[in-house]
Enzyme design. Structure first.
Site, PDB file in Angstrom:
ATOM      1  N   GLU A 112     -26.841 -23.159  28.492  1.00 50.45           N
ATOM      2  CA  GLU A 112     -26.580 -23.226  27.049  1.00 50.45           C
ATOM      3  C   GLU A 112     -25.113 -23.536  26.784  1.00 50.45           C
ATOM      4  O   GLU A 112     -24.224 -23.087  27.516  1.00 50.45           O
ATOM      5  CB  GLU A 112     -26.963 -21.883  26.414  1.00 50.45           C
ATOM      6  CG  GLU A 112     -26.920 -21.840  24.913  1.00 50.45           C
ATOM      7  CD  GLU A 112     -27.548 -20.556  24.370  1.00 50.45           C
ATOM      8  OE1 GLU A 112     -28.625 -20.165  24.862  1.00 50.45           O
ATOM      9  OE2 GLU A 112     -26.951 -19.941  23.475  1.00 50.45           O
ATOM     10  N   ASP A 114     -22.635 -23.388  23.334  1.00 53.45           N
ATOM     11  CA  ASP A 114     -22.694 -22.834  21.977  1.00 53.45           C
ATOM     12  C   ASP A 114     -21.468 -23.151  21.137  1.00 53.45           C
ATOM     13  O   ASP A 114     -20.326 -22.991  21.597  1.00 53.45           O
ATOM     14  CB  ASP A 114     -22.781 -21.296  22.024  1.00 53.45           C
ATOM     15  CG  ASP A 114     -24.074 -20.793  22.622  1.00 53.45           C
ATOM     16  OD1 ASP A 114     -25.073 -21.520  22.581  1.00 53.45           O
ATOM     17  OD2 ASP A 114     -24.074 -19.654  23.132  1.00 53.45           O
ATOM     18  N   GLU A 116     -20.676 -21.238  17.621  1.00 57.39           N
ATOM     19  CA  GLU A 116     -21.130 -20.214  16.679  1.00 57.39           C
ATOM     20  C   GLU A 116     -20.016 -19.975  15.660  1.00 57.39           C
ATOM     21  O   GLU A 116     -18.863 -19.744  16.028  1.00 57.39           O
ATOM     22  CB  GLU A 116     -21.473 -18.912  17.404  1.00 57.39           C
ATOM     23  CG  GLU A 116     -22.689 -19.036  18.308  1.00 57.39           C
ATOM     24  CD  GLU A 116     -23.000 -17.749  19.039  1.00 57.39           C
ATOM     25  OE1 GLU A 116     -24.170 -17.331  19.031  1.00 57.39           O
ATOM     26  OE2 GLU A 116     -22.058 -17.160  19.623  1.00 57.39           O
ATOM     27  N   GLN A 129     -16.654 -19.499  17.581  1.00 59.72           N
ATOM     28  CA  GLN A 129     -16.834 -18.993  18.945  1.00 59.72           C
ATOM     29  C   GLN A 129     -17.611 -20.020  19.759  1.00 59.72           C
ATOM     30  O   GLN A 129     -18.635 -20.537  19.311  1.00 59.72           O
ATOM     31  CB  GLN A 129     -17.590 -17.664  18.937  1.00 59.72           C
ATOM     32  CG  GLN A 129     -17.922 -17.128  20.327  1.00 59.72           C
ATOM     33  CD  GLN A 129     -18.461 -15.720  20.289  1.00 59.72           C
ATOM     34  OE1 GLN A 129     -17.711 -14.763  20.099  1.00 59.72           O
ATOM     35  NE2 GLN A 129     -19.773 -15.566  20.471  1.00 59.72           N
ATOM     36  N   THR A 130     -17.116 -20.329  20.952  1.00 62.11           N
ATOM     37  CA  THR A 130     -17.857 -21.167  21.885  1.00 62.11           C
ATOM     38  C   THR A 130     -18.217 -20.344  23.115  1.00 62.11           C
ATOM     39  O   THR A 130     -17.529 -19.378  23.461  1.00 62.11           O
ATOM     40  CB  THR A 130     -17.038 -22.403  22.303  1.00 62.11           C
ATOM     41  OG1 THR A 130     -15.797 -21.979  22.882  1.00 62.11           O
ATOM     42  CG2 THR A 130     -16.772 -23.302  21.107  1.00 62.11           C
ATOM     43  N   ASN A 131     -19.293 -20.754  23.769  1.00 66.19           N
ATOM     44  CA  ASN A 131     -19.742 -20.030  24.956  1.00 66.19           C
ATOM     45  C   ASN A 131     -20.490 -21.002  25.857  1.00 66.19           C
ATOM     46  O   ASN A 131     -21.015 -22.016  25.392  1.00 66.19           O
ATOM     47  CB  ASN A 131     -20.651 -18.860  24.555  1.00 66.19           C
ATOM     48  CG  ASN A 131     -20.733 -17.779  25.629  1.00 66.19           C
ATOM     49  OD1 ASN A 131     -20.221 -17.928  26.734  1.00 66.19           O
ATOM     50  ND2 ASN A 131     -21.391 -16.673  25.299  1.00 66.19           N
ATOM     51  N   ARG A 140     -18.784 -16.109  28.562  1.00 63.25           N
ATOM     52  CA  ARG A 140     -17.633 -17.007  28.680  1.00 63.25           C
ATOM     53  C   ARG A 140     -17.136 -17.405  27.285  1.00 63.25           C
ATOM     54  O   ARG A 140     -16.890 -18.570  27.003  1.00 63.25           O
ATOM     55  CB  ARG A 140     -18.027 -18.238  29.492  1.00 63.25           C
ATOM     56  CG  ARG A 140     -18.510 -17.901  30.914  1.00 63.25           C
ATOM     57  CD  ARG A 140     -18.912 -19.147  31.678  1.00 63.25           C
ATOM     58  NE  ARG A 140     -19.191 -18.840  33.068  1.00 63.25           N
ATOM     59  CZ  ARG A 140     -20.419 -18.638  33.558  1.00 63.25           C
ATOM     60  NH1 ARG A 140     -21.478 -18.719  32.748  1.00 63.25           N
ATOM     61  NH2 ARG A 140     -20.595 -18.368  34.833  1.00 63.25           N
ATOM     62  N   ASP A 205     -24.470  -6.855  13.265  1.00 58.85           N
ATOM     63  CA  ASP A 205     -24.205  -5.802  14.244  1.00 58.85           C
ATOM     64  C   ASP A 205     -23.014  -6.143  15.140  1.00 58.85           C
ATOM     65  O   ASP A 205     -22.507  -5.279  15.855  1.00 58.85           O
ATOM     66  CB  ASP A 205     -25.450  -5.533  15.099  1.00 58.85           C
ATOM     67  CG  ASP A 205     -25.960  -6.774  15.819  1.00 58.85           C
ATOM     68  OD1 ASP A 205     -25.718  -7.896  15.334  1.00 58.85           O
ATOM     69  OD2 ASP A 205     -26.629  -6.622  16.859  1.00 58.85           O
ATOM     70  N   TRP A 206     -22.524  -7.437  15.077  1.00 54.80           N
ATOM     71  CA  TRP A 206     -21.390  -7.799  15.928  1.00 54.80           C
ATOM     72  C   TRP A 206     -20.496  -8.906  15.376  1.00 54.80           C
ATOM     73  O   TRP A 206     -19.334  -9.029  15.780  1.00 54.80           O
ATOM     74  CB  TRP A 206     -21.874  -8.248  17.318  1.00 54.80           C
ATOM     75  CG  TRP A 206     -22.691  -9.522  17.289  1.00 54.80           C
ATOM     76  CD1 TRP A 206     -24.033  -9.616  17.135  1.00 54.80           C
ATOM     77  CD2 TRP A 206     -22.204 -10.868  17.408  1.00 54.80           C
ATOM     78  NE1 TRP A 206     -24.430 -10.933  17.162  1.00 54.80           N
ATOM     79  CE2 TRP A 206     -23.332 -11.728  17.328  1.00 54.80           C
ATOM     80  CE3 TRP A 206     -20.943 -11.438  17.572  1.00 54.80           C
ATOM     81  CZ2 TRP A 206     -23.212 -13.112  17.405  1.00 54.80           C
ATOM     82  CZ3 TRP A 206     -20.827 -12.816  17.646  1.00 54.80           C
ATOM     83  CH2 TRP A 206     -21.962 -13.637  17.579  1.00 54.80           C
ATOM     84  N   GLY A 210     -16.434  -7.170  14.811  1.00 52.18           N
ATOM     85  CA  GLY A 210     -17.196  -6.380  15.763  1.00 52.18           C
ATOM     86  C   GLY A 210     -18.339  -5.604  15.149  1.00 52.18           C
ATOM     87  O   GLY A 210     -18.797  -4.615  15.735  1.00 52.18           O
ATOM     88  N   ARG A 286     -12.007  -6.696  30.638  1.00 51.47           N
ATOM     89  CA  ARG A 286     -13.424  -7.038  30.767  1.00 51.47           C
ATOM     90  C   ARG A 286     -13.735  -7.600  32.152  1.00 51.47           C
ATOM     91  O   ARG A 286     -14.776  -7.299  32.733  1.00 51.47           O
ATOM     92  CB  ARG A 286     -13.773  -8.062  29.693  1.00 51.47           C
ATOM     93  CG  ARG A 286     -15.230  -8.448  29.629  1.00 51.47           C
ATOM     94  CD  ARG A 286     -15.428  -9.467  28.524  1.00 51.47           C
ATOM     95  NE  ARG A 286     -16.798  -9.907  28.383  1.00 51.47           N
ATOM     96  CZ  ARG A 286     -17.180 -10.938  27.642  1.00 51.47           C
ATOM     97  NH1 ARG A 286     -16.267 -11.625  26.958  1.00 51.47           N
ATOM     98  NH2 ARG A 286     -18.445 -11.284  27.577  1.00 51.47           N
TER      99      ARG A 286
END
Length: 300
Positions: A112, A114, A116, A129-131, A140, A205-206, A210, A286
């Site tokens: 995938e 992303d 977002e 946001q990219t992932n 990531r 929820d996120w 957050g 993390r």
């Protein structure tokens, strides 16, 4: 903060890249056209509308459901682009997604890519946001603020995907470069074809601070708008399309597309200095041991 971000100087654009795109005569699949020609609705058809001429597509979120659509075709490598105008006003908790994925049902072994767009309280900047996922493993994330208000007008969000790199673009500006190492690995998705998807959904929820900022359903419906979908890539055919084995015939997998051009490097440096708010490669709490791809040089 939002006003300062929106007033930043816009960096150089990539005339050379776009000239190559527009002049390419060897495209395997160059798709533009109506919604019905390119997409199927994934869910909540009642929350999908088009403009009178059919050229603008609207996805809405209310308390009962969001909405989404997907391409009819799968692709492996190419240039993928869409113009979006995001939900205006108070959009906290709302996520508009524009992404590529190997599976309609997002299986545990999916690949995938992303985009977002994380909703916000009125006056705050949107976070993009990219992932990247390979075989179901993501984590990531990178996050950026934008140098414009994405709710006021349409802006172009694109992905360049070949066997050497994945580049996420906003208005032709590279905001993220994700490199391959040329060896079998567990981080670069280059084996499976992908559909393109877009959706709007509730993620309070996120998504905003957050999860501290919840969706205000009194502001519903929340509407995002899309137009000018374009794909120039290798359309998948089972069991294996000829274009995948001969991709160097096409601009998106020729040597100039294997790394950023000089002008793109200038713009990418500007983005890294001014717009990045989170990079998983720098999150040592993390990831006490950095992920393998974090050691790769995005500049070459």
């Amino acid at each position: 903060m939002g006003k300062r971000v929106f007033q930043m100087a816009i960096p150089l654009f990539f005339v050379a890249l776009m000239a190559t795109i527009l002049s390419s005569s060897s495209a395997v699949s160059l798709s533009k056209g109506s919604f019905d020609e390119n997409f199927d609705i994934m869910f909540s058809e009642s929350n999908f509308k088009t403009s009178e001429d059919g050229q603008i597509w609207y996805l809405s979120l209310d308390k009962t459901s969001g909405c989404g659509f997907q391409t009819k075709q799968k692709y492996r490598f190419g240039w993928f682009s869409m113009k979006l105008k995001l939900v205006g006003g108070d959009s906290a908790g709302v996520v508009t997604a524009y992404y590529m994925c190997t599976d309609v049902d997002a299986s545990p072994t999916r690949d995938e890519l992303d985009f977002e767009f994380l909703g916000n309280r009125t006056g705050e900047p949107y976070i993009i946001q990219t992932n990247v996922y390979k075989n179901g493993t993501g984590g990531r994330e990178m996050r950026h603020v934008l140098w414009f208000d994405p709710t006021e007008d349409y802006h172009t969000y694109s992905v360049l995907w070949n066997s050497h790199q994945i580049v996420f673009f906003v208005d032709q500006v590279p905001i993220r470069v994700y490199k391959n190492n040329g060896k079998p690995n567990n981080f670069f998705p280059d084996e499976k074809p992908m559909y393109l998807f877009s959706s709007i959904w509730n993620a309070d929820d996120w998504a905003t601070r957050g999860g501290l900022e919840k969706t205000d359903w009194k502001k519903a419906p929340f509407v995002s708008a899309y137009k000018d979908f374009s794909v120039d890539g290798c359309q998948w055919e089972d069991p294996y399309p000829a274009c995948v084995s001969t991709t160097t015939k096409h601009w998106w997998d020729q040597a100039p597309s294997w790394e950023l051009s000089d002008s793109q490097k200038e713009d990418y440096a500007w983005v890294k200095r001014n717009l990045v708010t989170y990079d998983y490669c720098e999150d040592t709490e993390r990831y006490t041991t950095p992920m393998e791809e974090c050691s790769l040089n995005p500049w070459k």
